[in-house]
Design an enzyme around this catalytic site. Sequence first.
Site: not given
Ligand SMILES: *Cc1c(COP(=O)(O)O)cnc(C)c1O
Length: 495
Positions: A112
Amino acid sequence: MEILYKSTRGNGETVTASQAILQGLSPDGGLFVPTEIPQLKKSLKELSLLSYQELAYQVMSSFLTDFTEEELKECIGKAYDSKFDTEEIAPLTEKDGVYFLELFHGATIAFKDMALSILPHLMTVSARKNHEHREIVILTATSGDTGKAAMAGFADVPGTRIIVFYPKNGVSPIQEKQMVTQKGSNTYVVGITGNFDDAQTAVKRMFHDQKLGAELAEAGFLFSSANSINIGRLVPQIVYYVYAYASLLRKGNIQEGEKIQVVVPTGNFGNILAAYYAKQMGLPIERFICASNDNKVLYDFFSTGVYDRNREFILTSSPSMDILISSNLERLIYRIAGEDSSRCKELMEALSSQGRYEITPDMKEQLKDFYGNYASEAETAETIARVFKETGYMLDPHTAVAATVYGKFKAQTGDSLLAVIASTASPYKFTRSVMSALGDQYNDMTDFELVDKLNQLTGTAVPKAIEEIRTASVLHDRVVSAEEMPAAVKEILGI
Ligand SMILES: *Cc1c(COP(=O)(O)O)cnc(C)c1O
């Protein structure tokens, strides 16, 4: 070429990139999509010579066409700096016959950070460009990683406040500790007695609540979203797929134009959608391998054409993927519906009223580039243990879900193309799950004892994000039900 944005549920009106970033969600409830996907401006060979920041400018300037060069370069410079523990920003590591694209080198050690370190800057520039003087209130529902990354990005950014809602019993202990110790005079964290979907639905409802919107405007506030529905998050995520390809090309692992597979552990469908946009820009990707955990609503969708959220919500060791409503899928649905917003709207309304919809065979035909599968909890743990034993490399549970699904894909298809797995979190963020995958000898240890054990076993440095919370004190302890969320927001804002 100017790129404008329109709603997946609208009647064709367009807004500029900065307006779309500022609004987050379209007032009609739809998501903003570009009217056209721009092509890469340079050859892959030329791109392979650029730094992450230079490449980010190449990709992002194609989408955010109302930002000046100076504005965008300033945003990029502030985002991708020494907050990342490697100059490469998104390094590739070859292990176990695949390339892990490590997206966890930022401030909160999950992917993120790739988008949320730049979003606050894109948003404040967007406010300035649109003469918006109200204070921006970021409302965010998090399944664990978004909330912390968003707060790290927005903390003490003038003209903004951020309120994060997380499922009180649905995140890892380290994720929770990271959130409730967040500093910054403009950050607020609220636990909710429900799951992520409850939090996300209530946040969306607040965005649509015209009465609440009017009260806020009156008090000098404007809601916006840091969730992955904001195009200001989607666009920065396209960059690292291009960067991964460029790195492989630079190192001679592939020839220019050679196709690769991309494997993504998926929750809200934002990360994988960015890969899909990268392909439309001209990046040679063969297939998008969409990996789910036991909440396998996407696997079922790709296999049957039916999206059905009417099922038990399962808490897993990969909590950031514990999601039954993958919001960004709406952008793909819009695309495969031939950009027919009334059709898209119908399906999304069916999803909110009946919890399910079915796409036509025509639409399904256009999903050929996607492969969906899932990993059970036992399979995920086995993959963590196996990869560690064979290579000494420790996967976090989300990345392990992806690695497991890639294994299934390979076994079924005999595929031999080079594969890039989006590695979305550091194992240090999920120490308990990771260590218990190795056996039950560590069960009695505390979370921080586990951190030290992991450090000892792997020899990888304990990230700063973890060291920081060892001794940090809890600053946020509010817990409410999903129904009480609007009241909590008003109380926080003093209205
Ligand atoms: C948010 C997240 C995901 C999923 O990503 P999306 O864009 O919501 O599909 C997978 N792994 C981690 C560690 C995340 O923080």
